[in-house]
Design a protein around this motif. Structure first.
Motif, PDB file in Angstrom:
ATOM      1  N   GLU A 136       0.836  -1.194   0.000  1.00 51.00           N
ATOM      2  CA  GLU A 136       0.000   0.000   0.000  1.00 51.00           C
ATOM      3  C   GLU A 136       0.876   1.251   0.000  1.00 51.00           C
ATOM      4  O   GLU A 136       1.906   1.288   0.669  1.00 51.00           O
ATOM      5  N   PRO A 168       0.476   5.099   0.977  1.00 47.52           N
ATOM      6  CA  PRO A 168      -0.447   6.054   1.600  1.00 47.52           C
ATOM      7  C   PRO A 168      -0.246   7.479   1.082  1.00 47.52           C
ATOM      8  O   PRO A 168       0.842   7.852   0.667  1.00 47.52           O
ATOM      9  N   THR A 195      -4.912   4.987   1.744  1.00 49.77           N
ATOM     10  CA  THR A 195      -4.231   4.302   0.645  1.00 49.77           C
ATOM     11  C   THR A 195      -4.617   4.953  -0.676  1.00 49.77           C
ATOM     12  O   THR A 195      -5.785   4.972  -1.052  1.00 49.77           O
ATOM     13  N   VAL A 198      -0.989   1.335  -4.874  1.00 53.24           N
ATOM     14  CA  VAL A 198      -0.167   0.203  -4.468  1.00 53.24           C
ATOM     15  C   VAL A 198       0.997   0.076  -5.439  1.00 53.24           C
ATOM     16  O   VAL A 198       0.922   0.528  -6.580  1.00 53.24           O
ATOM     17  N   CYS A 206       5.108  -1.348   6.677  1.00 53.25           N
ATOM     18  CA  CYS A 206       4.341  -1.352   5.438  1.00 53.25           C
ATOM     19  C   CYS A 206       3.418  -2.563   5.421  1.00 53.25           C
ATOM     20  O   CYS A 206       3.699  -3.582   6.058  1.00 53.25           O
ATOM     21  N   ILE A 262      -8.082   2.708  -6.703  1.00 54.57           N
ATOM     22  CA  ILE A 262      -6.711   2.642  -6.201  1.00 54.57           C
ATOM     23  C   ILE A 262      -5.767   2.519  -7.390  1.00 54.57           C
ATOM     24  O   ILE A 262      -5.941   1.657  -8.240  1.00 54.57           O
TER      25      ILE A 262
END
Length: 144
Positions: free
Chosen positions: A17, A19, A25, A28, A109, A124
């Motif tokens: 992830e 951030p 998040t 990735v 992490c 994401i």
């Protein structure tokens, strides 16, 4: 220069992830890191997985080479990335859906197994940006 590895499990790949400033998040990225002076990309990839997950990996096939030009905190960045599919022997500490590990700087992490379609649906982002188009060449479910 950087190197990243893509292990696959049940049609999903492992990624950490990333951030945003608020801790949410925003994206990735596959595990890996910087190729140090005097290292090959393969040596660096094996070292990074050993440091991050304490696992000996096997690199499968030729890498996909990506040129990544990006913006970070108002600055333009430029890197060359070697991305390759990797495997490792079964290991109980890596069997879960979530894997916690520490970076060199001590930052904790979280890595998870992701379906590439779920990333899009969840808003994401996958880093580096051009990696999504290369997933088939790196062992995505279409080839698995």
């Amino acid at each position: 220069m950087k190197t990243i590895g893509l292990p696959w499990r049940d049609g999903r790949f492992l990624a950490a992830e990333v951030p945003d400033d608020s801790g949410r998040t925003k994206g990735v990225r596959p595990l890996g890191g910087t190729v140090e002076f005097g290292e090959t990309w393969q040596q660096a990839l094996r070292r990074e997985f050993q440091e991050e997950l304490a696992v000996e990996i096997t690199i499968i096939g030729a890498p996909v080479v990506l040129e990544n030009i990006y913006q970070h905190e108002g600055q333009t960045g430029h890197e060359i990335i070697f991305a390759a599919q990797v495997t490792w022997p079964e290991s109980p500490h890596l069997a879960g859906d979530t894997i916690e590990f520490s970076e060199d700087n001590g930052q904790t992490c979280i890595a998870r197994w992701f379906h590439s379609d779920a990333l899009e649906a969840g808003g994401i982002e996958l880093f580096p940006a051009r990696l999504k188009t290369q997933l088939q060449d790196l062992g995505s479910p279409a080839r698995a």
